[in-house]
Design an enzyme around this catalytic site. Structure first.
Site, PDB file in Angstrom:
ATOM      1  N   ASP A 224       0.827  -1.200   0.000  1.00  0.00           N
ATOM      2  CA  ASP A 224       0.000   0.000   0.000  1.00  0.00           C
ATOM      3  C   ASP A 224       0.870   1.261   0.000  1.00  0.00           C
ATOM      4  OD1 ASP A 224      -2.759   1.016   0.372  1.00  0.00           O
ATOM      5  OD2 ASP A 224      -1.975   1.820   2.251  1.00  0.00           O
ATOM      6  N   GLU A 283       1.852  -0.344  -4.891  1.00  0.00           N
ATOM      7  CA  GLU A 283       0.904   0.681  -5.346  1.00  0.00           C
ATOM      8  C   GLU A 283       1.709   1.961  -5.501  1.00  0.00           C
ATOM      9  OE1 GLU A 283      -3.220   2.935  -3.976  1.00  0.00           O
ATOM     10  OE2 GLU A 283      -1.663   2.536  -2.528  1.00  0.00           O
TER      11      GLU A 283
HETATM   12  C1  GLC Z   1      -4.267   2.977  -0.662  1.00  0.00           C
HETATM   13  C2  GLC Z   1      -5.466   2.075  -0.611  1.00  0.00           C
HETATM   14  C3  GLC Z   1      -6.643   2.884  -0.174  1.00  0.00           C
HETATM   15  C4  GLC Z   1      -6.369   3.407   1.219  1.00  0.00           C
HETATM   16  C5  GLC Z   1      -5.082   4.225   1.241  1.00  0.00           C
HETATM   17  C6  GLC Z   1      -4.619   4.477   2.640  1.00  0.00           C
HETATM   18  O1  GLC Z   1      -4.387   3.939  -1.625  1.00  0.00           O
HETATM   19  O2  GLC Z   1      -5.655   1.479  -1.859  1.00  0.00           O
HETATM   20  O3  GLC Z   1      -7.819   2.125  -0.178  1.00  0.00           O
HETATM   21  O4  GLC Z   1      -7.431   4.206   1.646  1.00  0.00           O
HETATM   22  O5  GLC Z   1      -4.036   3.546   0.601  1.00  0.00           O
HETATM   23  O6  GLC Z   1      -4.125   3.311   3.226  1.00  0.00           O
END
Ligand code: GLC
Ligand code: MG
Length: 538
Positions: A224, A283
């Site tokens: 994440d 991500e």
């Molecule tokens: C990422 C996740 C999202 C979350 C954010 C904070 O972007 O995909 O759903 O709210 O991180 O952890």
């Protein structure tokens, strides 16, 4: 670091194949709250996923990515983790997790966890300790605590906004009851950012990695906010906050993509290299492909989510450009490209492409495009049913974005509505409760798994066939594509293995190139590809 042997019951056991399994895997993203509920509380859970593994096997996917199921007060539905090495009771327990992983492996499906290294929950023991400890203490130093500015320290330490709206700082009350320091949270106030300059933080993450990889036999992690973790030491003000979205922020945004983040990825990779069958997928909301590819150096992440295709509209040039960027982002790295049409943070593609029958036709065309491309393909649960986004009434909204934005941004609940499994009325077999945690539309009867399994023309049948062909046909292979010239509004590419994918985003039918149609997103009569459709030819 002591090398650890891999347990022998995982399908990933044995010699490491020359070509890593994830390079062209089809990943299915399960949003656990919304997939299937086993215990009748209206919220999906691990036993619910386990009892529907038959479905994922039928779909033919190679791996599951589970959104967070660790212990959490659920302020951001699991992305606020209070114990990274336990399962939240809402979803089950460690035994339920082990049973899920064991059964998935027995069916040849790998399981990838979500890892949240940028922040923890404000209910994490470390944050409680920080609140109970004085300014300047080691306990506070695991987070970013600062004195406020202005008279009485009433103003936040800098001008950073939270991605979810409002300031990125919240003031605490000191143990003696006086208004105190502020702490940084790039997301919700219940998600304090960790200070990665503090060695405890990395050591704890290593424990977490080993816990899931070694003790629980998972096959890797989706990481994440993988471009987050490192913050500039001075936490200075920044000019220009025009773009304050995770999906679209400026390259100069000081909250993300700081150079120190790469050392963190190298440390993670050192641990992962002891588990050569496991993958990391970051991500990474970094638009510039050179900066993006830095995350994919041989000693960093295995894969990165590249989101240009997710953000592209229904426009042949935009789609083509997004694909070119997807390849450019991995050029010169050992990684394969990745393709994503949607996830739990963005509107569903059926709605993005215009909604209704037309939006659905386009979404069906796009999955053929995605699955024809070389690289790892991600499918967000419900996409295979052609689910649209749902317009939910104010009173059921749960995403913290809704309140933090002062009720101006409705947030992401519309793409998180539970899956319809069977029957003719909500909750469509999702739960034994009378209602699911977010209400499903009354008119989803034709979209249930049950209904679509019985219909060879359904979106589910299209996904099944496309994934099956992708695994079976030698033409759908090879690491490269070549573009063909195509009529305005259309695009066509040929993959090294020989398949040609043609997409018509224009308004008129177009003549197909030579070859036999292997699969099409709409029925094809003669040699013409209708608008809002795609086909594979061999
Ligand atoms: C990422 C996740 C999202 C979350 C954010 C904070 O972007 O995909 O759903 O709210 O991180 O952890
Ligand atoms: Mg449940």
């Amino acid at each position: 670091m002591t090398p650890v042997a891999r347990p022998s019951d995982a399908p990933t056991d044995g010699p490491v194949p020359a070509r890593a399994w994830w390079r062209d895997a089809v990943f299915y993203q399960v949003y656990p709250r919304s997939f299937a509920d086993s215990d009748g509380d209206g919220v999906g859970d691990l036993a619910g996923i386990r009892s529907h593994l038959w479905y994922l096997e039928l779909l033919g996917v190679d791996a599951l990515w589970l959104n967070p199921v660790m212990r959490s007060p659920m302020a951001d539905h699991g992305y606020d983790v209070s114990d990274p090495r336990d399962i939240d009771p809402l979803f089950g327990d460690i035994a339920a997790f082990d049973a899920l992983v064991g059964e998935a492996h027995a069916r040849g499906i790998r399981v990838v966890m979500d890892l949240v290294p940028n922040h923890v929950s404000s209910e994490h023991p470390w944050f409680h300790e920080a609140l109970a400890s004085p300014p300047g203490s080691a306990e506070r130093n695991r987070f970013h605590f600062r004195d406020g500015r202005g008279p009485g320290g009433d103003e936040p330490p800098n001008n950073w906004p939270s991605i979810f709206g409002g300031p990125a700082w919240t003031r605490v009350t000191e143990p003696d009851g006086t208004p105190g320091q502020w702490y940084l949270h790039v997301f919700a106030s219940q998600q304090p950012d960790l200070n990665w300059a503090e060695p405890d933080v990395g050591e704890d993450l290593e424990k977490t990695l080993r816990f899931w990889l070694h003790d629980r036999h998972v096959d890797g992690f989706r990481i994440d906010v993988a471009h987050g973790m490192a913050k500039p030491a001075d936490l200075a003000d920044h000019d220009g906050w025009e773009e304050n979205e995770l999906l679209g922020h400026a390259a100069s945004d000081p909250r993300f993509d700081n150079p120190e983040v790469h050392a963190i990825h190298r440390a993670i990779r050192e641990v992962l290299d002891e588990y050569p069958h496991a993958v990391t997928i970051g991500e990474i909301w970094v638009s510039d492909h050179e900066r993006f590819s830095a995350y994919l150096r041989p000693d960093e992440l295995h894969l990165g989510f590249e989101f240009h295709l997710t953000l592209a509209g229904w426009d042949a040039n935009e789609i083509k450009e997004a694909i070119d960027k997807g390849f450019a982002a991995v050029a010169g790295t050992p990684a394969s490209p990745t393709w994503t049409l949607s996830n739990h943070d963005v509107d569903r593609e059926v709605s993005r492409y215009g909604g209704g029958a037309r939006g659905l036709a386009r979404a069906r065309a796009m999955i053929l495009l995605e699955l024809a491309l070389p690289g790892a393909a991600f499918v967000y649960n419900g996409a295979e049913l052609g689910l649209p986004n749902v317009d939910l009434p104010d009173e059921v909204l749960q995403d913290p974005v809704w309140e933090r934005s002062g009720r101006t941004d409705r947030g992401r609940d519309g793409c998180r509505v539970p899956l319809p499994w069977e029957g003719t009325a909500p909750p469509f077999g999702f739960t034994g409760a009378s209602q699911s945690w977010l209400p499903q539309p009354e008119n989803w009867a034709a979209l249930t798994v049950e209904a679509q399994l019985a219909d060879t023309g359904s979106t589910l049948s299209l996904y099944r066939r496309a994934i099956e062909l992708r695994h079976e046909r030698p033409e759908i292979s090879g690491d490269d594509i070549g573009w063909y010239g195509s009529p305005p509004g259309c695009l066509a590419f040929r993959r090294t293995g020989g398949v040609t994918c043609v997409l018509n985003a224009g308004t008129e039918p177009v003549v197909l190139p030579p070859g036999t149609v292997l699969l099409s997103s709409t029925p094809i009569a003669g040699r013409h590809l209708p608008p809002d459709s795609a086909a594979w030819l061999v």
